[in-house]
Design an enzyme around this catalytic site. Sequence first.
Site, PDB file in Angstrom:
ATOM      1  N   ARG A  44     -20.521 -38.234 -21.160  1.00 52.73           N
ATOM      2  CA  ARG A  44     -19.888 -38.959 -20.076  1.00 52.73           C
ATOM      3  C   ARG A  44     -19.348 -37.941 -19.060  1.00 52.73           C
ATOM      4  O   ARG A  44     -19.428 -36.762 -19.265  1.00 52.73           O
ATOM      5  CB  ARG A  44     -18.764 -39.876 -20.592  1.00 52.73           C
ATOM      6  CG  ARG A  44     -17.951 -39.400 -21.780  1.00 52.73           C
ATOM      7  CD  ARG A  44     -16.940 -38.342 -21.618  1.00 52.73           C
ATOM      8  NE  ARG A  44     -16.154 -38.451 -20.414  1.00 52.73           N
ATOM      9  CZ  ARG A  44     -15.679 -37.364 -19.810  1.00 52.73           C
ATOM     10  NH1 ARG A  44     -15.922 -36.180 -20.266  1.00 52.73           N
ATOM     11  NH2 ARG A  44     -14.954 -37.471 -18.733  1.00 52.73           N
ATOM     12  N   ALA A  46     -19.332 -37.937 -14.539  1.00 50.18           N
ATOM     13  CA  ALA A  46     -20.379 -38.210 -13.533  1.00 50.18           C
ATOM     14  C   ALA A  46     -21.515 -37.172 -13.517  1.00 50.18           C
ATOM     15  O   ALA A  46     -22.676 -37.527 -13.711  1.00 50.18           O
ATOM     16  CB  ALA A  46     -19.749 -38.378 -12.156  1.00 50.18           C
ATOM     17  N   ASP A 232     -16.125 -40.038  -9.436  1.00 50.52           N
ATOM     18  CA  ASP A 232     -17.392 -40.620  -9.870  1.00 50.52           C
ATOM     19  C   ASP A 232     -18.240 -41.035  -8.676  1.00 50.52           C
ATOM     20  O   ASP A 232     -19.458 -41.089  -8.772  1.00 50.52           O
ATOM     21  CB  ASP A 232     -17.117 -41.818 -10.781  1.00 50.52           C
ATOM     22  CG  ASP A 232     -16.636 -41.323 -12.126  1.00 50.52           C
ATOM     23  OD1 ASP A 232     -17.469 -41.096 -13.011  1.00 50.52           O
ATOM     24  OD2 ASP A 232     -15.413 -41.088 -12.267  1.00 50.52           O
ATOM     25  N   ASN A 242     -12.581 -42.936  -9.367  1.00 46.52           N
ATOM     26  CA  ASN A 242     -12.412 -42.051 -10.523  1.00 46.52           C
ATOM     27  C   ASN A 242     -11.801 -42.886 -11.639  1.00 46.52           C
ATOM     28  O   ASN A 242     -11.510 -44.069 -11.459  1.00 46.52           O
ATOM     29  CB  ASN A 242     -11.521 -40.855 -10.169  1.00 46.52           C
ATOM     30  CG  ASN A 242     -11.602 -39.765 -11.239  1.00 46.52           C
ATOM     31  OD1 ASN A 242     -12.676 -39.383 -11.703  1.00 46.52           O
ATOM     32  ND2 ASN A 242     -10.446 -39.304 -11.689  1.00 46.52           N
ATOM     33  N   LYS A 243     -11.575 -42.250 -12.789  1.00 45.33           N
ATOM     34  CA  LYS A 243     -11.084 -42.947 -13.960  1.00 45.33           C
ATOM     35  C   LYS A 243      -9.878 -43.834 -13.650  1.00 45.33           C
ATOM     36  O   LYS A 243      -8.985 -43.430 -12.892  1.00 45.33           O
ATOM     37  CB  LYS A 243     -10.700 -41.924 -15.041  1.00 45.33           C
ATOM     38  CG  LYS A 243     -10.237 -42.487 -16.344  1.00 45.33           C
ATOM     39  CD  LYS A 243     -11.142 -43.554 -16.897  1.00 45.33           C
ATOM     40  CE  LYS A 243     -12.573 -43.052 -17.063  1.00 45.33           C
ATOM     41  NZ  LYS A 243     -13.460 -44.201 -17.448  1.00 45.33           N
TER      42      LYS A 243
HETATM   43  O1  MRU Z   1     -15.756 -42.961 -18.100  1.00 42.56           O
HETATM   44  P1  MRU Z   1     -15.951 -41.497 -17.942  1.00 42.56           P
HETATM   45  O2  MRU Z   1     -15.326 -40.689 -19.028  1.00 42.56           O
HETATM   46  O3  MRU Z   1     -17.383 -41.110 -17.694  1.00 42.56           O
HETATM   47  O4  MRU Z   1     -15.143 -41.149 -16.582  1.00 42.56           O
HETATM   48  C1  MRU Z   1     -15.147 -39.839 -16.152  1.00 42.56           C
HETATM   49  C2  MRU Z   1     -14.304 -39.605 -14.962  1.00 42.56           C
HETATM   50  O5  MRU Z   1     -13.709 -40.491 -14.371  1.00 42.56           O
HETATM   51  C3  MRU Z   1     -14.297 -38.202 -14.421  1.00 42.56           C
HETATM   52  O6  MRU Z   1     -13.063 -37.889 -13.852  1.00 42.56           O
HETATM   53  C4  MRU Z   1     -15.396 -38.079 -13.379  1.00 42.56           C
HETATM   54  O7  MRU Z   1     -16.598 -38.548 -13.900  1.00 42.56           O
HETATM   55  C5  MRU Z   1     -15.574 -36.659 -12.912  1.00 42.56           C
HETATM   56  S1  MRU Z   1     -16.295 -35.678 -14.121  1.00 42.56           S
HETATM   57  C6  MRU Z   1     -16.455 -34.192 -13.390  1.00 42.56           C
END
Ligand code: MRU
Length: 341
Positions: A44, A46, A232, A242-243
């Site tokens: 996981r 992005a 993301d 983002n998350k």
């Molecule tokens: O659901 P996830 O764990 O894939 O979410 C990840 C995030 O929100 C990260 O902050 C984002 O993908 C950036 S990773 C460099």
Amino acid sequence: MKPVEWLGNKLKIIDQTQLPGKLAFLELRNYTDVVAAIKEMKVRGAPAIGVAAAYGIALGAQDIKAETKTKFLSQFDKILQAFAAARPTAVNLFHAIDRMKKAATAADFAAIKQALIDEAKSIHADEEGATRRLSQLGAKLIKDGFTILTHCNAGALATAGYGTALGVIKAAWEQGKKIEVIATETRPLLQGACLTTWELMQENIPVTLITDSMAGYFLSRGKVNCVIVGADRIAANGDTANKIGTYTLAVLAKENGVPFYIAAPTSTIDLSLKSGDEIPIEERNPEEVTSIKGVRLAPKGVTAANPAFDITPHKYITAIITEKGMVRKPYLHGLKKLFKG
Ligand code: MRU
């Protein structure tokens, strides 16, 4: 540490759902296993999703049996659709699918399978290079003695490269700056508690774990010099997905006069969307909220919601750190400029 590694006829990944308790590797031998690993968040983040998908697409292409290019491309399209349906928010996935599609279309039929492996390797190398460059650039924002708050995991695990938000932190540390990190646990799936703390401890970078609800307390007491998170998908006006919980942090940071930075490669920018309102937000299984690591917390039958991402409006973002440069308001012009020339 190689979160994603191409082994010629299979893809080796770190199963991130087993960290920090176990550093387990999975060898994925067909594209449907890669799609499942993305959906189940064994891989996981992005950029890592984009890289894994590219290798998964190349893997699937190796199994296609077709006498003509047209027949090959129609079977190939089914593989692309399977990856496009894996997770909706991280735009790196769709940029990787586009690049793989272009590579297949451009290649001679005889060389098409190798061309796809080469393109997947090129996508990986690009993310690796971009995350290293943006981290060096972002480290200039970090002064000796800084305490940095970060959310979710935006490190090597999430990028199959050097990291974005955690890359900036690592680069500053490697420059000898004495820094500390505050990592939010990041419910419901605890990427902060399980992955970010683990990565930083591997690097001997001092980290303090807090619950998401404690961030306001530390920001209001002047314990944080800046906030750095990943992304993301970044829309043309700078609005950033983002998350879940990132928007809350951005508002708290602004309220307390603390700079709020987004660190992301340009592969995470989506100029086709005018604003954050157009970014699709993944809704995941509510059981991720009613339980932790499979242990039920909430009473059976309770209704739970589980949007996996939120949108931080550009007005809360101090700067966006990319491998092509740091962009500040107004983002509309600055982000477009990154793709010119
Ligand atoms: O659901 P996830 O764990 O894939 O979410 C990840 C995030 O929100 C990260 O902050 C984002 O993908 C950036 S990773 C460099």
